[in-house]
Design a protein around this motif. Structure first.
Motif, PDB file in Angstrom:
ATOM      1  N   PHE A 125      -9.017 -10.423  11.981  1.00 30.88           N
ATOM      2  CA  PHE A 125      -8.505  -9.300  12.094  1.00 30.88           C
ATOM      3  C   PHE A 125     -10.317  -8.711  12.511  1.00 30.88           C
ATOM      4  N   HIS A 126     -11.090  -8.818  12.502  1.00 22.76           N
ATOM      5  CA  HIS A 126     -12.118  -8.771  12.121  1.00 22.76           C
ATOM      6  C   HIS A 126     -12.662  -8.729  14.005  1.00 22.76           C
ATOM      7  N   ASN A 154     -16.889  -1.885   5.184  1.00 22.50           N
ATOM      8  CA  ASN A 154     -17.900  -2.413   6.620  1.00 22.50           C
ATOM      9  C   ASN A 154     -18.751  -1.234   7.060  1.00 22.50           C
ATOM     10  N   GLU A 177      -9.895  -7.273  15.923  1.00 19.57           N
ATOM     11  CA  GLU A 177      -9.556  -6.380  15.833  1.00 19.57           C
ATOM     12  C   GLU A 177     -10.331  -5.119  16.031  1.00 19.57           C
ATOM     13  N   GLU A 178     -11.056  -5.422  15.157  1.00 17.52           N
ATOM     14  CA  GLU A 178     -12.437  -3.733  14.423  1.00 17.52           C
ATOM     15  C   GLU A 178     -12.996  -3.951  15.577  1.00 17.52           C
ATOM     16  N   GLU A 198       0.614  -1.118   0.167  1.00 14.13           N
ATOM     17  CA  GLU A 198      -0.138   0.136   0.233  1.00 14.13           C
ATOM     18  C   GLU A 198       0.611   1.170   0.066  1.00 14.13           C
ATOM     19  N   ALA A 234      -8.375 -14.289   8.301  1.00 15.42           N
ATOM     20  CA  ALA A 234      -8.991 -12.790   8.226  1.00 15.42           C
ATOM     21  C   ALA A 234      -9.861 -12.702   8.726  1.00 15.42           C
ATOM     22  N   GLN A 238      -9.511   1.001   2.503  1.00 19.32           N
ATOM     23  CA  GLN A 238     -11.006   0.540   1.737  1.00 19.32           C
ATOM     24  C   GLN A 238     -11.679  -0.440   2.600  1.00 19.32           C
ATOM     25  N   ALA A 239     -11.410  -1.226   2.856  1.00 19.94           N
ATOM     26  CA  ALA A 239     -11.991  -2.467   3.764  1.00 19.94           C
ATOM     27  C   ALA A 239     -12.910  -2.446   4.820  1.00 19.94           C
ATOM     28  N   GLN A 240     -11.827  -1.022   5.426  1.00 27.31           N
ATOM     29  CA  GLN A 240     -12.481  -0.394   6.683  1.00 27.31           C
ATOM     30  C   GLN A 240     -13.878   0.291   6.831  1.00 27.31           C
ATOM     31  N   ASP A 259      -6.422   2.882  -0.226  1.00 29.26           N
ATOM     32  CA  ASP A 259      -5.918   1.805   0.094  1.00 29.26           C
ATOM     33  C   ASP A 259      -6.555   0.760   0.483  1.00 29.26           C
ATOM     34  N   VAL A 260      -6.051  -0.711   0.359  1.00 24.42           N
ATOM     35  CA  VAL A 260      -7.218  -1.858  -0.124  1.00 24.42           C
ATOM     36  C   VAL A 260      -7.321  -1.889   1.824  1.00 24.42           C
ATOM     37  N   SER A 261      -6.935  -1.680   2.716  1.00 27.95           N
ATOM     38  CA  SER A 261      -6.896  -2.122   3.789  1.00 27.95           C
ATOM     39  C   SER A 261      -7.538  -1.205   4.620  1.00 27.95           C
ATOM     40  N   VAL A 285     -15.378  -3.938  -6.116  1.00 30.93           N
ATOM     41  CA  VAL A 285     -16.128  -3.721  -4.933  1.00 30.93           C
ATOM     42  C   VAL A 285     -17.993  -3.548  -5.118  1.00 30.93           C
ATOM     43  N   MET A 332     -21.577  -0.965   4.967  1.00 34.17           N
ATOM     44  CA  MET A 332     -22.406  -1.401   4.825  1.00 34.17           C
ATOM     45  C   MET A 332     -23.854  -1.913   5.728  1.00 34.17           C
ATOM     46  N   ASP A 333     -22.626  -1.464   7.145  1.00 34.73           N
ATOM     47  CA  ASP A 333     -23.436  -1.767   8.235  1.00 34.73           C
ATOM     48  C   ASP A 333     -24.631  -0.592   8.651  1.00 34.73           C
ATOM     49  N   LEU A 378     -15.133  -7.897   5.412  1.00 32.16           N
ATOM     50  CA  LEU A 378     -14.015  -7.954   4.441  1.00 32.16           C
ATOM     51  C   LEU A 378     -12.221  -7.949   5.582  1.00 32.16           C
TER      52      LEU A 378
END
Lengths: 317, 346
Positions: free
Chosen positions: B341-342, B195, B344-345, A39, B338, B190-192, B186-188, B217, B198-199, A264
């Motif tokens: 990592f959720h 998410n 952690e969120e 990134e 993966a 973007q994922a946050q 950036d991808v990571s 996407v 969508m919530d 994700l």
């Protein structure tokens, strides 16, 4: 052919030295594509600029860069210029910044031939038009007489690729070559690069953030994080079984590679400030798999042929 | 009431083009007769390449631009005829998020002021109640309350997009339009943000229009997809159906071009999109279409069908298309790992 050995790049900034690339090693063979992935700020572009000799004079470069047995860091400016654009060529993301607005597309492609092959203006222009045709620019003779601002983004990127490839470089460095382009134009450009690689055996160093592009076009992958290499692997092995937690997080975060419709992967926190990187593994503060060992920098350890990972915890079941 | 959150009918917008002396010499037909409906809780993606008119359509849908023709209905209310004053009030129900939050956030306004602004405009909350709500909104988008007193330039791209989202949902809208809301990230990161979006869509039952060029996407978040080419919708239908069996030749080419499906065996589609100033007659895609017949350059195909609609004279006669190849190569192991990592969120 190209060997990058313990490369480090340090910039002097107002706040002190910043090490943008730290201990990066990989090799590239003729006819192969190595992708540098990561990134923003991971050091992938700085690595490619170091190889091209395009870093500002104030940057301190450590380690060894050798290309076909020659030490790139020891070359004089004159020897460098002879290499660049001929044997070694580069394509950037934004063609508008690398094309000269005052010269026609044809003149810019012909320029490399005049410099590196000593062709006459007329012979060089003839070859330039042929090259524009090869990169599928329709009506190449007319386009050769046009200036960059008269061309579309996709067309400009083709002109830049024609410039890079006209002297049949043995190494092509492509830094986000299709990032600014629409997906159908991207597909055209990438298939063109693949075709030229097959025909001429050019080695390609592909710098990209796009895992889909990596999956389709790379042979080997170097995943970078915060200036260091996290994992290097043959492309199939990386996508089937990423081992570094950052590589796992990155793939789990990419909608194309994550489970469809599922949540994700969300890597907590942010990329460390390279002015004061965390001690030990740089991913440790964001890593859900880490333990006490991570306070110390993990060495690159082999897992399988060509597959290495810098992680104490790997392999992860 | 129709039950739809947003209905667009026959929307058209042309931008006049002038020559060097200011004389009109034609028009960019940016959006040329588009009809769409979005239900509450539904994510509709509008996809297409640069210049297809998708961003213009998004602005027209919220009357940030005025359509030349056609009607916009929001929650059953006709928006096309609203006075500027009535429109300002109605905007509480329909908000927009842009690609570059820097462009939408005033650099001289603190985060609190930026999020409070729609509350001042659209609610009768007291100052204290508004500040409480600002803090709730910040927490909802994952930002600490201390951030309220800071300015946009002090934040990263992902954080700025969270601020823009907090501002967009402040007035409790029923409809949100996101114009490439995660494209610059950036991808990571973007994922946050994905998410989070969508919530919010699920919790608030939002009708969400995602304008995006990123089909990865779109595949991940959309319930329905509309594909645009040169100002028109060429195909529209349930996302699963479109990705499994793209019907329009342009949709097929677009999906086939997405990387990560194995190095292309098929030759990618040739050429580039023609100028929207002089779009080709008949089907606008016929100049690049590998299947085109004489009729395609003479007659404009209508968008036909019930749930999965296609604007192609040859629809139903074409050979079946290859489905979009999913790329989740890491399989069960990647999903399982993966998921760490959720936690952690939370």
């Amino acid at each position: 052919m190209l060997s990058v050995d313990r490369l480090s790049v340090t910039f002097q900034t107002a706040r002190g030295p910043l090490r943008a690339v730290d201990d990066v090693s990989f090799t590239l063979e003729p006819g192969r594509t190595v992708a540098l992935v990561g990134e923003s700020g991971c050091g992938k572009s700085v690595t490619s600029l170091a190889i091209m000799g395009l870093l500002p004079g104030s940057a301190r470069i450590g380690g060894r860069l050798s290309f076909e047995g020659r030490d790139l860091l020891a070359l004089s400016a004159v020897e460098r210029r002879k290499l660049s654009g001929g044997t070694l060529a580069m394509v950037f993301q934004e063609p508008m910044t690398s094309l000269n607005p005052a010269f026609t597309a044809g003149e810019q492609v012909a320029e490399a031939l005049r410099v590196h092959e000593g062709l006459s203006a007329e012979a060089a222009m003839k070859r330039a038009v042929e090259m524009l045709d090869r990169v599928r620019i329709p009506d190449p003779a007319r386009r050769a007489a046009q200036y960059p601002h008269q061309l579309s983004g996709g067309m400009r990127q083709r002109v830049m690729i024609a410039m890079a490839l006209v002297c049949k470089p043995r190494l092509l460095i492509a830094d986000e070559p299709t990032t600014a382009l629409d997906v159908t134009v991207q597909a055209q450009i990438l298939s063109l690069l693949a075709e030229l690689k097959r025909e001429t055996g050019t080695a390609i160093l592909l710098v990209t953030h796009d895992l889909g592009v990596v999956a389709d076009h790379a042979d080997e992958v170097v995943v970078m994080y915060a200036g260091r290499v996290a994992e290097t692997a043959p492309v199939g092995a990386l996508f089937a079984r990423p081992e570094h937690p950052y590589a796992i997080g990155l793939m789990g975060a990419a909608p194309r590679f994550a489970t469809p419709g599922g949540r994700l992967a969300s890597i907590a926190g942010t990329v460390p400030d390279l002015m004061s990187p965390p001690p030990g593994c740089r991913f440790a503060p964001r890593c859900p798999f880490g333990d006490d060992r991570c306070a110390e920098q993990p060495p690159m350890a082999p897992l399988a042929a060509g597959h290495q990972v810098a992680c104490w915890v790997a392999p992860i079941a | 009431m129709t039950g739809y959150a947003l209905e667009l009918a026959g929307i058209r917008r042309h931008f006049p083009v002038r020559d060097a002396l200011g004389r009109p010499k034609g028009a960019v037909r940016a959006v040329d007769g588009v009809s769409l409906r979005v239900a509450p809780g539904e994510v509709l993606a509008i996809v297409g390449e640069s210049g297809c008119g998708k961003s213009t359509l998004g602005r027209l849908a919220l009357r940030l631009l005025e359509p030349d023709e056609g009607n916009v209905q929001v929650l059953g209310q006709e928006w096309t005829a609203l006075s500027p004053r009535a429109l300002r009030a109605a905007r509480r129900d329909a908000q927009m998020i842009f690609q570059d939050p820097f462009a939408s956030l005033d650099p001289r306004m603190t985060v609190a002021a930026a999020i409070e602004e729609p509350l001042i405009l659209h609610t009768r909350l007291s100052r204290a109640e508004r500040l409480k709500r600002v803090h709730e909104l910040l927490a909802r988008v994952g930002l600490r309350p201390e951030t309220a007193v800071r300015y946009p330039h002090e934040f990263s791209g992902g954080q700025r997009q969270r601020i823009a989202i907090a501002r967009a949902i402040a007035s409790n809208p029923r409809i949100v339009i996101g114009d490439e809301p995660v494209s610059a990230l950036d991808v990571s990161v973007q994922a946050q943000v994905l998410n989070l979006l969508m919530d919010l869509i699920r919790e608030m039952g939002l009708a969400f229009i995602l304008i995006s060029h990123d089909l990865g996407v779109v595949r991940h978040v959309a319930d329905r997809v509309a594909v645009m080419y040169l100002g028109r919708i060429v195909e529209e239908g349930p996302a699963a159906g479109i990705f499994a069996a793209p019907a329009h030749p342009y949709t097929r080419a677009l999906l086939a071009a997405v990387p990560g499906q194995g190095a292309a065996e098929a030759e990618p589609i040739r050429g580039e999109m023609p100028s929207p100033i002089a779009p080709p007659p008949g089907c606008r895609f016929h100049t690049r279409c590998p299947f085109a017949v004489a009729r395609c350059s003479a007659e404009t195909p209508e968008l036909l069908g019930t749930t999965h609609k296609v604007a192609c004279h040859l629809a139903g006669e074409l050979p079946p298309a290859a489905p979009f190849a999913e790329a989740h190569t890491g399989g069960e192991r990647l999903s399982r790992l993966a998921a760490h990592f959720h936690r952690e969120e939370a």
